[in-house]
Design an enzyme around this catalytic site. Structure first.
Site, PDB file in Angstrom:
ATOM      1  N   ASN A  57      53.355  37.320 -60.758  1.00 48.58           N
ATOM      2  CA  ASN A  57      52.397  36.223 -60.708  1.00 48.58           C
ATOM      3  C   ASN A  57      51.907  36.083 -59.271  1.00 48.58           C
ATOM      4  O   ASN A  57      52.563  35.459 -58.425  1.00 48.58           O
ATOM      5  CB  ASN A  57      53.048  34.934 -61.193  1.00 48.58           C
ATOM      6  CG  ASN A  57      53.372  34.984 -62.670  1.00 48.58           C
ATOM      7  OD1 ASN A  57      52.488  34.843 -63.514  1.00 48.58           O
ATOM      8  ND2 ASN A  57      54.653  35.195 -62.980  1.00 48.58           N
ATOM      9  N   GLU A  58      50.771  36.683 -58.983  1.00 48.87           N
ATOM     10  CA  GLU A  58      50.253  36.767 -57.630  1.00 48.87           C
ATOM     11  C   GLU A  58      49.616  35.441 -57.205  1.00 48.87           C
ATOM     12  O   GLU A  58      49.395  34.547 -58.032  1.00 48.87           O
ATOM     13  CB  GLU A  58      49.219  37.898 -57.545  1.00 48.87           C
ATOM     14  CG  GLU A  58      49.760  39.275 -57.917  1.00 48.87           C
ATOM     15  CD  GLU A  58      50.697  39.859 -56.865  1.00 48.87           C
ATOM     16  OE1 GLU A  58      51.182  39.105 -55.994  1.00 48.87           O
ATOM     17  OE2 GLU A  58      50.940  41.072 -56.907  1.00 48.87           O
ATOM     18  N   PRO A  59      49.319  35.280 -55.897  1.00 49.37           N
ATOM     19  CA  PRO A  59      48.616  34.076 -55.439  1.00 49.37           C
ATOM     20  C   PRO A  59      47.388  33.792 -56.291  1.00 49.37           C
ATOM     21  O   PRO A  59      46.609  34.703 -56.614  1.00 49.37           O
ATOM     22  CB  PRO A  59      48.245  34.424 -54.002  1.00 49.37           C
ATOM     23  CG  PRO A  59      49.340  35.343 -53.556  1.00 49.37           C
ATOM     24  CD  PRO A  59      49.657  36.176 -54.772  1.00 49.37           C
TER      25      PRO A  59
ATOM     26  N   THR B 271      51.546  43.055 -52.358  1.00 53.07           N
ATOM     27  CA  THR B 271      52.511  43.560 -53.331  1.00 53.07           C
ATOM     28  C   THR B 271      52.456  45.077 -53.413  1.00 53.07           C
ATOM     29  O   THR B 271      53.498  45.747 -53.466  1.00 53.07           O
ATOM     30  CB  THR B 271      52.227  42.947 -54.714  1.00 53.07           C
ATOM     31  OG1 THR B 271      52.342  41.525 -54.626  1.00 53.07           O
ATOM     32  CG2 THR B 271      53.194  43.473 -55.757  1.00 53.07           C
TER      33      THR B 271
ATOM     34  N   SER C  53      47.929  32.283 -59.252  1.00 52.94           N
ATOM     35  CA  SER C  53      48.547  31.994 -60.552  1.00 52.94           C
ATOM     36  C   SER C  53      49.039  30.558 -60.590  1.00 52.94           C
ATOM     37  O   SER C  53      49.545  30.033 -59.599  1.00 52.94           O
ATOM     38  CB  SER C  53      49.722  32.947 -60.798  1.00 52.94           C
ATOM     39  OG  SER C  53      49.300  34.300 -60.778  1.00 52.94           O
TER      40      SER C  53
END
Length: 642
Positions: A173-175, A192, A177
């Site tokens: 869940n990347e920035p 990532t 999210s």
């Protein structure tokens, strides 16, 4: 001041505490080291499994991958084998998988989980769930919905284990999210992908997508444990713990969960207020180590030399209690100043004519992290052995092998390669080139290629130490077994690794050993080498009286440097000293310009990092009012490795 056997580590032992947590928006537990953290997490999992077994119920776990949970998995395997921990009632759902990704690929999380946990416990295969990375694009959405449905059918997640990425991601869940997200296909953040580059032998080989369990799914678990280790995680941990929930730091949404806890080693917790500046949030015991930390902090914050600080500076910066703890603040500042000044050790004050082992995890850590010290040790006529613990072969590009093969081909007549010998060389050369032509990203090299890459690193290592006056006779290539997997992921430290180190200690009987205390390298080799030396040294201690114990010098430099309040020794370096150190680093040509594994959070080349950190240490000392140097290396000393 001369450096002798009376020196002890200045790192204070800080007792666990729950005081000073008012800035923390989620419960945090801090452990002295990753092993303690892993044991406690495994204990909690085992406790939950046994509780549910007693009730005749299943337990549903959400599981992560990566380096952080490996210690937990190893402890669970141990508990299964030695204590009979039964996993027959366990159902697991992994957080994520790269997309696209075949389940048997080296980088697949299916393979990771089999190798690191599932193949070693009695969990029923039908109870294992991992997102699939090998399905057609048009089936991904339905697969994600089905994954959510399987979690619901299992009764929901009882306990989820998480790591945290440098971007603050949990799962993938990347920035950006938010707490509404569910299992889905995501685009991976640049940070990532950089972090994963070492596993894929280059960022260009890292998939751009992944399937991940959503934050909303995670937050529905009954209990959540987030684990983080290492200094490189400290900044994002502080943001996730001490700042309000923010989509730019997805882990911060754990603050909204009623039963989420951060489990941190002391390095990952180092930026939290209660660890970095505890006097701002609680009453502290003002012993000399704590007073030293506070005075250095105040000096740097105000941009005033230590001896220019006055009582008003302390009062204006929440240090009233420090002023009241000592009758004369000027005298205290002078004492701290003198403490630091006496830790500056010039080359003529270093020991001479003694036996020294420099342990270098990779074949370049010696000159990167302590090239200045190595130069001085040789100049002082010490008997120096540089022990390269791993062969470093996975960090060599295929192009370097091609280049050296081409050199031999062009020089075969000069080298005397004729007749059958030349034909054998050309046959082997073609075998290697054919393999490179069909090689897939991240594929394990042929054994002959692994050896050639190791020899490239060995030759560079010898060239590096020749700059400071050593020769090939002073180099030992330990080639420790844990490293020789052909991949970035390594085997656990075993008896053979410890024995190799112990045998060298028994052979040399060193007065001093130098060890990498720089434990945040991205693929864990430094930490594993540290563990092997630590265990070998414990056995060495048992076999020898204390007066024969070597003094341990912990160095840093490739990934971070010792902070001023931590260091026991500062070694000043002139411009010529630093230039010679950089020249030695340059001899590692396979790591120059574009290293295979530079780490995701520092774009500089290793020689630039060494230069900047050494210059930075000297500049910090100068700002504190201490003698001005061009550069300096820092060391922590001890007899028993912490």
């Amino acid at each position: 001041m001369s450096v002798d056997a009376t020196m002890q580590s200045s790192i204070p032992a800080v007792s666990p505490t729950t005081e000073g947590t008012q800035r923390e928006r989620v419960p945090v537990r801090i452990f002295d080291n990753p092993a303690q953290l892993a044991r406690e997490v495994a204990r909690r999992i085992a406790e939950l499994i046994r509780e549910r077994q007693a009730e005749g119920r299943t337990v549903v776990l959400g599981l992560p991958t990566g380096s952080t949970p490996i210690g937990v998995y190893q402890e669970l395997i141990r508990m299964h084998r030695e204590e009979g921990l039964d996993f027959s009632n366990v159902i697991t759902f992994n957080l994520d998988e790269y997309y696209p990704m075949q389940p048997d690929s080296l980088q697949s999380y299916h393979r990771f989980m089999r190798e690191n946990l599932f193949d070693h416990i009695n969990i029923p295969p039908e109870n294992i769930h991992i997102p699939r990375g090998d399905i057609p694009p048009e089936e991904v959405e339905a697969h994600c919905q089905a994954y959510e449905e399987e979690i619901r059918k299992a009764g929901g997640l009882d306990l989820v284990l998480l790591g945290i990425g440098r971007s603050g991601h949990i799962g993938f869940n990347e920035p950006g999210s938010g707490p509404e997200t569910r299992t889905r296909l995501v685009v991976l953040d640049e940070i990532t992908r950089k972090d994963a580059a070492s596993d894929f032998f280059g960022e260009e080989n890292v998939p751009r997508h992944a399937i991940t369990m959503g934050i909303g799914t995670i937050l529905e678990a009954l209990e959540i444990i987030l684990m983080a280790t290492g200094e490189h995680k400290a900044p994002i941990v502080r943001r996730a713990v001490e700042e309000p929930p923010d989509r730019q730091v997805p882990a911060s949404f754990l603050q909204t969960h009623p039963n989420a806890t951060f489990y941190l080693d002391r390095a990952a917790a180092s930026e939290l207020t209660r660890e970095k500046t505890p006097w701002l949030v609680r009453e502290v015991v003002w012993d000399k180590p704590m007073a030293k930390r506070a005075i250095i902090w105040l000096s740097e914050k105000l941009g005033k030399a230590i001896l220019k600080l006055e009582a008003a500076d302390f009062y204006r910066n929440h240090l009233h209690s420090l002023v009241h703890a000592y009758p004369d603040v000027d005298a205290l500042c002078l004492e701290i100043f003198e403490d630091l000044r006496q830790r500056i050790v010039y080359s003529h004050q270093l020991f001479k004519h003694q036996r020294v082992i420099v342990f270098s995890p990779h074949p370049d850590d010696d000159v990167i992290s302590m090239g200045g010290m190595l130069d001085k040790l040789v100049a002082n006529q010490n008997e120096v052995i540089v022990a390269y613990m791993t062969n470093g072969s996975v960090a060599v590009f295929d192009a370097d092998v091609r280049r050296y093969l081409r050199f031999v081909e062009l020089s075969h007549d000069i080298l005397g390669l004729e007749g059958e010998a030349l034909e054998r060389f050309r046959a082997r050369q073609q075998e290697i080139l054919d393999f490179f032509a069909r090689k897939k990203p991240g594929e394990v090299d042929l054994e002959v290629i692994q050896k050639l890459k190791a020899h490239i690193r060995y030759a560079e290592a010898v060239a590096g130490i020749e700059v400071v006056g050593l020769t090939a006779e002073h180099a030992r290539f330990l080639d420790m077994p844990f490293y020789k997997t052909g991949t970035v992921r390594k085997d656990p430290i075993g008896e053979a690794d410890i024995r190799i180190v112990l045998d060298l200690l028994e052979e040399i009987h060193p007065h001093h050993i130098f060890v990498a205390g720089d434990l945040s390298d991205p693929h864990g080799t430094h930490r594993m080498c540290y563990t092997a030396i630590q265990q070998a040294l414990q056995r060495y201690h048992r076999a020898h009286p204390r007066e024969e114990w070597p003094l341990v010098w912990l160095y840093r430099g490739a990934w971070q440097e010792w902070e001023v309040h931590q260091a026991d020794v500062f070694l000043p370096m002139s411009k010529a000293d630093l230039d010679r150190k950089i020249e030695a680093i340059f001899k590692h040509e396979s790591q120059k310009d574009r290293a295979m594994f530079p780490g995701a959070y520092d774009d500089r080349e290793f020689w630039q990092r060494a230069r900047d950190r050494n210059r930075g240490t000297a500049e910090t000392l100068n700002r504190l009012g201490l003698p001005e140097f061009y550069a300096a290396e820092a060391f922590v000393t001890c007899y028993e490795m912490p």
